[in-house]
Design an enzyme around this catalytic site. Structure first.
Site, PDB file in Angstrom:
ATOM      1  N   ASP A 291       0.865  -1.173   0.000  1.00  0.00           N
ATOM      2  CA  ASP A 291       0.000   0.000   0.000  1.00  0.00           C
ATOM      3  C   ASP A 291       0.909   1.232   0.000  1.00  0.00           C
ATOM      4  O   ASP A 291       2.096   1.133   0.311  1.00  0.00           O
ATOM      5  CB  ASP A 291      -0.877  -0.042   1.264  1.00  0.00           C
ATOM      6  CG  ASP A 291      -1.645   1.242   1.464  1.00  0.00           C
ATOM      7  OD1 ASP A 291      -2.286   1.707   0.501  1.00  0.00           O
ATOM      8  OD2 ASP A 291      -1.600   1.791   2.589  1.00  0.00           O
TER       9      ASP A 291
ATOM     10  N   ASP B 175      -0.369   5.084   0.823  1.00  0.00           N
ATOM     11  CA  ASP B 175      -0.703   6.125   1.807  1.00  0.00           C
ATOM     12  C   ASP B 175      -0.730   5.545   3.218  1.00  0.00           C
ATOM     13  O   ASP B 175      -1.477   4.613   3.518  1.00  0.00           O
ATOM     14  CB  ASP B 175      -2.050   6.756   1.466  1.00  0.00           C
ATOM     15  CG  ASP B 175      -1.990   7.483   0.138  1.00  0.00           C
ATOM     16  OD1 ASP B 175      -1.216   8.448   0.042  1.00  0.00           O
ATOM     17  OD2 ASP B 175      -2.687   7.057  -0.805  1.00  0.00           O
TER      18      ASP B 175
END
Ligand code: XBP
Ligand code: MG
Length: 265
Positions: free
Chosen positions: A22, A24
């Site tokens: 991922d 953010d």
């Protein structure tokens, strides 16, 4: 935060082939820069809207910037919302440009261990992918800031933004990344910071390591394989939180391979 680890190891005997990250909150604490550039774009569009940190924490439960703006209009009825609804795409494109410029100017720093683990995995032949809700240009800006000219060659797959129509917590972006890698979930480990991201990765069948982030540290991480404060560095150990233990103070390829090794009785 609820910590009831249900899976202490990879539930497979497949050698580790790839890491899927991922962006953010996981690669870096990006959300303050997102929040600031959302506000700048609102002002540039003539809107007197301000997403303060408390409001933004709530709004983060809607993944995706465009979807977040629409949710804000529908749930909060801000002044000018009816007109702004038709302008979401343009406003968000402006926000994405401002975000990329801020990142190019050094707004972000990688979370501990991220750059080290990516470079170590690449050198060890473990493939790398990204699975994120963020806009592709925002991801590219961050990777360039952290890896310079190597950014393009390190990652085999960058699955970002509208590449799938159902964003996290739907598993689609992870399934897309797995398909592009040509690998089963059992050969990969995902890295997340949020409950919704964790749900997405687990629904795709992945082993998941969670490093809680600033805005989402109260999330439920109970289905994570392992929860640690960050990936750690040899000279700056991380803090074990829950689930499987990986390495000694920092997450490295050897520790990840051991996590995926078959359990022998
Ligand atoms: C991140 C997001 C993104 C960013 C903003 O979720 O939800 O929307 O907050 O990025 P995750 P954009 O970490 O689970 O991928 O404005 O580019 O959408
Ligand atoms: Mg995240």
């Amino acid at each position: 935060m609820l910590f009831v680890p249900q899976q202490k190891r990879c539930c497979n005997v497949t050698p580790l082939n790839a890491l899927i990250f991922d962006v953010d909150g996981t690669f870096a604490e990006t959300e303050e820069t997102h929040r600031r550039t959302f506000n700048e774009a609102f002002r540039a569009a003539g809107l007197d809207w301000n997403w303060d940190p408390a409001l933004y924490r709530d709004l983060l439960q809607t993944t995706g910037g465009k979807e977040r703006i629409l949710h804000y209009i529908e749930a909060y009825h801000p002044p000018g919302g009816d007109v702004a609804r038709d302008n979401i795409l343009a406003m968000h494109a402006d926000k994405a440009l401002r975000y990329a410029a801020a990142v190019a100017n050094g707004a972000l720093k990688p979370r501990p261990g991220m750059v080290r683990l990516v470079r170590e995995a690449h050198a060890a032949g473990v493939r790398l992918a990204i699975a994120t809700t963020s806009t592709p240009g925002s991801v590219e800006a961050m990777l360039k800031a952290f890896f310079g000219a190597d950014a393009n060659s390190l990652f085999d797959v960058i699955a970002a933004g509208d590449v799938v129509s159902n964003k996290k917590p739907a598993p689609d972006v992870y399934l897309y990344a797995l398909e592009k890698l040509g690998l089963p979930a059992s050969a990969c480990i995902a890295f997340e910071d949020s409950h919704k991201g964790l749900l997405a990765a687990r629904a795709a069948g992945l082993t998941v390591i969670v490093t809680p982030s600033f805005y989402l540290s109260a999330d439920d991480y109970s289905t994570a394989t392992s929860v640690v404060s960050d990936l750690g560095e040899p000279d700056a150990p991380n803090r074990y939180i829950a689930g499987a233990h990986i390495g000694h103070g920092y997450v490295d390829v050897a520790g990840l391979r051991a996590l995926c090794a078959p359990i022998r009785d």
